[in-house]
Enzyme design. Structure first.
Site, PDB file in Angstrom:
ATOM      1  N   CYS A 131       0.828  -1.202   0.000  1.00 17.04           N
ATOM      2  CA  CYS A 131       0.000   0.000   0.000  1.00 17.04           C
ATOM      3  C   CYS A 131       0.867   1.259   0.000  1.00 17.04           C
ATOM      4  O   CYS A 131       1.453   1.592  -1.020  1.00 17.04           O
ATOM      5  CB  CYS A 131      -0.983  -0.032   1.173  1.00 17.04           C
ATOM      6  SG  CYS A 131      -2.356   1.137   0.991  1.00 17.04           S
ATOM      7  N   HIS A 231      -3.526  -5.177   0.490  1.00 16.14           N
ATOM      8  CA  HIS A 231      -3.000  -5.598   1.792  1.00 16.14           C
ATOM      9  C   HIS A 231      -3.022  -7.125   1.898  1.00 16.14           C
ATOM     10  O   HIS A 231      -3.965  -7.705   2.435  1.00 16.14           O
ATOM     11  CB  HIS A 231      -3.829  -4.988   2.921  1.00 16.14           C
ATOM     12  CG  HIS A 231      -3.535  -3.540   3.159  1.00 16.14           C
ATOM     13  ND1 HIS A 231      -2.616  -3.110   4.096  1.00 16.14           N
ATOM     14  CD2 HIS A 231      -4.005  -2.426   2.552  1.00 16.14           C
ATOM     15  CE1 HIS A 231      -2.552  -1.797   4.070  1.00 16.14           C
ATOM     16  NE2 HIS A 231      -3.390  -1.352   3.138  1.00 16.14           N
ATOM     17  N   GLU A 233      -1.388  -8.962   3.867  1.00 19.16           N
ATOM     18  CA  GLU A 233      -1.325  -9.397   5.268  1.00 19.16           C
ATOM     19  C   GLU A 233      -2.706  -9.496   5.897  1.00 19.16           C
ATOM     20  O   GLU A 233      -2.867 -10.116   6.962  1.00 19.16           O
ATOM     21  CB  GLU A 233      -0.436  -8.430   6.072  1.00 19.16           C
ATOM     22  CG  GLU A 233      -1.107  -7.179   6.602  1.00 19.16           C
ATOM     23  CD  GLU A 233      -1.395  -6.115   5.533  1.00 19.16           C
ATOM     24  OE1 GLU A 233      -2.032  -5.094   5.854  1.00 19.16           O
ATOM     25  OE2 GLU A 233      -0.970  -6.312   4.373  1.00 19.16           O
TER      26      GLU A 233
END
Length: 257
Positions: A131, A231, A233
């Site tokens: 990001c 994202h 994660e």
């Protein structure tokens, strides 16, 4: 005998534990915790550390240093680098005045992460930008950002609810590192109101959203340094982190295979 056993066990652990050390950049912000603490803090959502750990790496946090010149020494001790998400970059870094919807910049973090990235590229340390991290990679090479994406695409689907991830589809470009690691179309977690505008020198766009927004980029010279606007994660897909870990251990070439 006890000392001998302890030394032997330590050597055994050292030989067995060959997990690469992956540094992850952090926020620098004011935070509250406990009963009454309200102080400046270097912090990071726990999902980033878990993401690295579940992919087989050892995660270490890299809070901003007052002296960006120390970044080279820090990076020399790392096997890989993750540039995490966070606040908007200072638009002065790419020659613009701030948009009315731009967030307040954090110059200490901007300077530190630009120095970390520069040191990693110089030393050949693999990099994954997430990001804000991808946007920083673009600005580092002379690119610019769109400061408020809804102005360009006419909708807010990339960040409809502040503080909450939303899924949307992206499509990667065949023949690129990104396309090799996550081929075809996939749903990703999104939360951003800025994006890449003009690509920096030596970068190629390697994934796009349906509205044309650049969703990934990498270096044209084939090094393992790529950024994604989404994202990873925040979801179960470990492919990018696992590729970073392989590159950090030297068990894979630039293609990630």
């Amino acid at each position: 005998m006890t000392v001998h056993t302890t030394v032997h066990e330590e050597r055994t652990r050292t030989l067995e534990d060959r997990r690469p050390l992956i540094g992850v950049s952090t926020y620098l912000t004011r935070a509250r915790w406990g009963v009454a603490w309200d102080l400046p803090a270097a912090l990071l959502p726990a999902a980033y550390a878990r993401y690295v750990q579940e992919a087989g790496g050892l995660a270490v946090l890299l809070p901003p240093d007052e002296d960006p010149a120390s970044a080279a020494a820090v990076v020399r001790r790392l096997d890989g680098l993750v540039l995490a998400g966070g606040e908007d970059l200072d638009p002065a870094l790419y020659g613009q005045e701030p948009h009315a919807r731009a967030g307040a910049p954090v110059p200490e973090r901007d300077r530190w992460e630009l120095a970390l990235l520069g040191a990693a590229l110089e030393q050949g340390v693999p990099v994954l930008g997430i990001c804000r991290g991808m946007q920083l990679m673009n600005v580092h090479t002379g690119g610019t950002l769109c400061q408020h994406l809804p102005d360009a695409v006419g909708h807010d689907a990339h960040n409809p609810v502040a503080g909450s991830f939303t899924d949307h589809a992206v499509k990667t470009v065949p023949g690129t590192l990104t396309g090799h690691l996550v081929p075809g179309s996939l749903d990703v977690a999104t939360h951003h109101h800025q994006c890449v505008d003009r690509l920096g020198a030596g970068l190629v766009a390697t994934a796009h959203a349906e509205d044309g927004t650049v969703e990934a980029l990498e270096y044209a010279d084939g090094r393992f340094a790529l950024g994604v606007q989404w994202h990873p994660e925040a979801r179960d897909d470990l492919r990018l982190a696992e590729a970073l870990v392989r590159a950090a251990t030297g068990t894979a070439g630039p293609s990630g295979g």
